[in-house]
Design an enzyme around this catalytic site. Sequence first.
Site, PDB file in Angstrom:
ATOM      1  N   GLY A  78      -4.145  12.801 -10.199  1.00  0.00           N
ATOM      2  CA  GLY A  78      -4.321  11.352 -10.172  1.00  0.00           C
ATOM      3  C   GLY A  78      -5.786  11.008 -10.314  1.00  0.00           C
ATOM      4  O   GLY A  78      -6.669  11.862 -10.086  1.00  0.00           O
ATOM      5  N   ALA A  79      -6.079   9.761 -10.688  1.00  0.00           N
ATOM      6  CA  ALA A  79      -7.476   9.356 -10.871  1.00  0.00           C
ATOM      7  C   ALA A  79      -7.737   7.950 -10.341  1.00  0.00           C
ATOM      8  O   ALA A  79      -8.705   7.311 -10.737  1.00  0.00           O
ATOM      9  CB  ALA A  79      -7.859   9.444 -12.354  1.00  0.00           C
ATOM     10  N   THR A 102       0.857  -1.178   0.000  1.00  0.00           N
ATOM     11  CA  THR A 102       0.000   0.000   0.000  1.00  0.00           C
ATOM     12  C   THR A 102       0.894   1.228   0.000  1.00  0.00           C
ATOM     13  O   THR A 102       2.102   1.116  -0.117  1.00  0.00           O
ATOM     14  CB  THR A 102      -0.930   0.018   1.228  1.00  0.00           C
ATOM     15  OG1 THR A 102      -0.158   0.342   2.393  1.00  0.00           O
ATOM     16  CG2 THR A 102      -1.606  -1.338   1.433  1.00  0.00           C
ATOM     17  N   CYS A 103       0.293   2.390   0.185  1.00  0.00           N
ATOM     18  CA  CYS A 103       1.097   3.605   0.155  1.00  0.00           C
ATOM     19  C   CYS A 103       1.945   3.781   1.407  1.00  0.00           C
ATOM     20  O   CYS A 103       2.766   4.687   1.468  1.00  0.00           O
ATOM     21  CB  CYS A 103       0.217   4.833  -0.053  1.00  0.00           C
ATOM     22  SG  CYS A 103      -0.768   5.233   1.386  1.00  0.00           S
ATOM     23  N   ASN A 104       1.771   2.942   2.412  1.00  0.00           N
ATOM     24  CA  ASN A 104       2.629   3.085   3.592  1.00  0.00           C
ATOM     25  C   ASN A 104       3.068   1.756   4.191  1.00  0.00           C
ATOM     26  O   ASN A 104       3.436   1.691   5.355  1.00  0.00           O
ATOM     27  CB  ASN A 104       1.958   3.944   4.669  1.00  0.00           C
ATOM     28  CG  ASN A 104       0.553   3.487   4.991  1.00  0.00           C
ATOM     29  OD1 ASN A 104       0.290   2.296   5.063  1.00  0.00           O
ATOM     30  ND2 ASN A 104      -0.355   4.430   5.172  1.00  0.00           N
ATOM     31  N   GLN A 112      -7.659  -3.934   0.078  1.00  0.00           N
ATOM     32  CA  GLN A 112      -6.279  -4.148  -0.369  1.00  0.00           C
ATOM     33  C   GLN A 112      -5.804  -5.566  -0.053  1.00  0.00           C
ATOM     34  O   GLN A 112      -5.036  -6.149  -0.818  1.00  0.00           O
ATOM     35  CB  GLN A 112      -5.375  -3.104   0.289  1.00  0.00           C
ATOM     36  CG  GLN A 112      -5.658  -1.692  -0.220  1.00  0.00           C
ATOM     37  CD  GLN A 112      -4.921  -0.631   0.572  1.00  0.00           C
ATOM     38  OE1 GLN A 112      -4.734  -0.742   1.778  1.00  0.00           O
ATOM     39  NE2 GLN A 112      -4.498   0.415  -0.116  1.00  0.00           N
TER      40      GLN A 112
END
Length: 450
Positions: free
Chosen positions: A189-190, A49-51, A120
Site C-alpha cells: 500500500g502507499a 476510518t479503518c476501525n 480524518q
Amino acid sequence: MSLLVVGLSHRGAPIDVLERVVPAPEGVEKFLEEVVQCPRVAAAVVLATCNRVEVYAEVERFHGGVEQLTELLARRAGVTTAELTPYLYVRYEEGAVSHLFSVACGLDSMVVGETQILGQVKAALRTAQDAETVGSTLNAVFQHALRVGKRAHAETDLGRAGRSVVTAALERAARVLGDLTGRSALIVGAGSMAALAATTLRRDHDARVVIVNRTLERARRLAENVSGRAVAMSDLAVELPAADLVISCTGAVGTVLSGERLASAVAARAGAPLVVCDLALPRDVEPGAGDLAGVTLIDLESLAAGGGETSGAAASDIEAVRSIVAEEVAAFAASRRAAAAVPTVVALRTMAAEVVDAELRRLASRLPDLDETVRSEVEWTVRRVVDKLLHAPTIRVKELAEQPVETSYADALRTLFALDQATVEAVTNADPMRPVERPEPGEETTGVAS
C-alpha cells in the site's frame, strides 16, 4: 432539526461486520448520498476510518432518523436490523456533540490519544461540504470539534508519545522478531497509513523498506521519502520471502495476501519467522493465514483486544481532556441556544423598523409642508427612541438564552411582541455556513486508524 449520530466501532463491533459497512475512501460520497436520501435526514457527515463508521445527521425526528440510518447500515452489512442493533451506538443532541468532541481528541481511538483522527474529522467535513450534504448545525459542531481536538493536544500531553495503531502493531511484532533494527520490511500500500509505517520503521528502526502498490508511481514517491525501494504489485510474491515483517494497509476490496501465498513465502524462508500486520479495513490478509506455521498475524481485531497496550496516554491526561470536552460541550450548547434567539431578535427589530416607517409615512401625508430639516430631526428622534427601547431586551434575551434552563426566552419574546413566526423562520434559514478548516502542512487526513 435535531443532531444524531449512529455508528459502529472497534469497541463493540466485530471486524467482519465493520469491514462490510466501512466505505472505501472513494465510496464515502456515494454513501453520503444514500444517507441524505433517507426521508428523515436533512443533512449528514460520514466519518469512516479503518476501525469506525459513524453517520452524523440532522434529523426531523429522533426515532425515525435512528430507524432509517440503522436500516441503511444493516443493508451495507448484509444483515437484518435486529442482527446489527447490538453493535450500534446512538447519541442524540448534546450526547452526539460530546461523542464527536471525544473522537476528535482521540479519546475514543483504538490507541487513545493518537492525533491522526483529527485530520480524518477534517476530511469527513470537507467531503460532506463538497457533496453539499452538510447543514449549518453539523458544520458548526464539526468546526468546533476541530478546535477542541487542537486544544486538547495543545494543553495536555495526550498524544505526545506519538503512539498509533502502527506503533502498537510494531511493538507486537517486536515480541516475535526481537529488535526490529535492520529488519527487512515489506509495506503493501502507499496511502497515509503505509507512509506512517514506512517512516516509523526507517526513523526508529533503520529498517530496509520495500513499498508494493498497484500504482507503481505512488510506491516510488513513498519509497523516495524513506530511502526505500518500490516494486509493482505483480512482484509481491517475489518480495515476500525476503521480508521479516509485512505491513498491509491497502484500500482494496478482497484478499491481497492469501494463505497460499504466505505459505509459499514461509517455505522459502527455511523456518525463519514471518510477522504479518494487517491494518486494512476491509482486511487485506486471509484470516486463516494466522494459523500457518511460521506466520504470526497481527490484525485490527487482535490489537483492539490488546486493551492496555493501546492506551497510549496517562490517566491524568485522559481525565484532563475529558474535562476539556465537558467544558467545550457546555460552551457549544450555550452558543447554540444563543444563536436560536438571534432570528427572534432580528424579527423584532424588523417589525419595529416597519412600524417606524409606517408612522413616518403617515406623518408625511398629514404634514406635507413640514420643513425637511425638521422632518429629518423627527425621523432621527423616533428611530433613536425605538433603538433605545429595544436595546436592553434584545441584549438580555441573548444572555438569558445561553443559560441551560428549560425556559425559551426567544419564545417569550415572540409571544410578547406578537412576532410573525414566518419572519423568524426566514431569518433562521438564512444562516450562512462557514468553510472547513484546511489541514495544516504535513497533517494526515485519510487512511490512518483512529
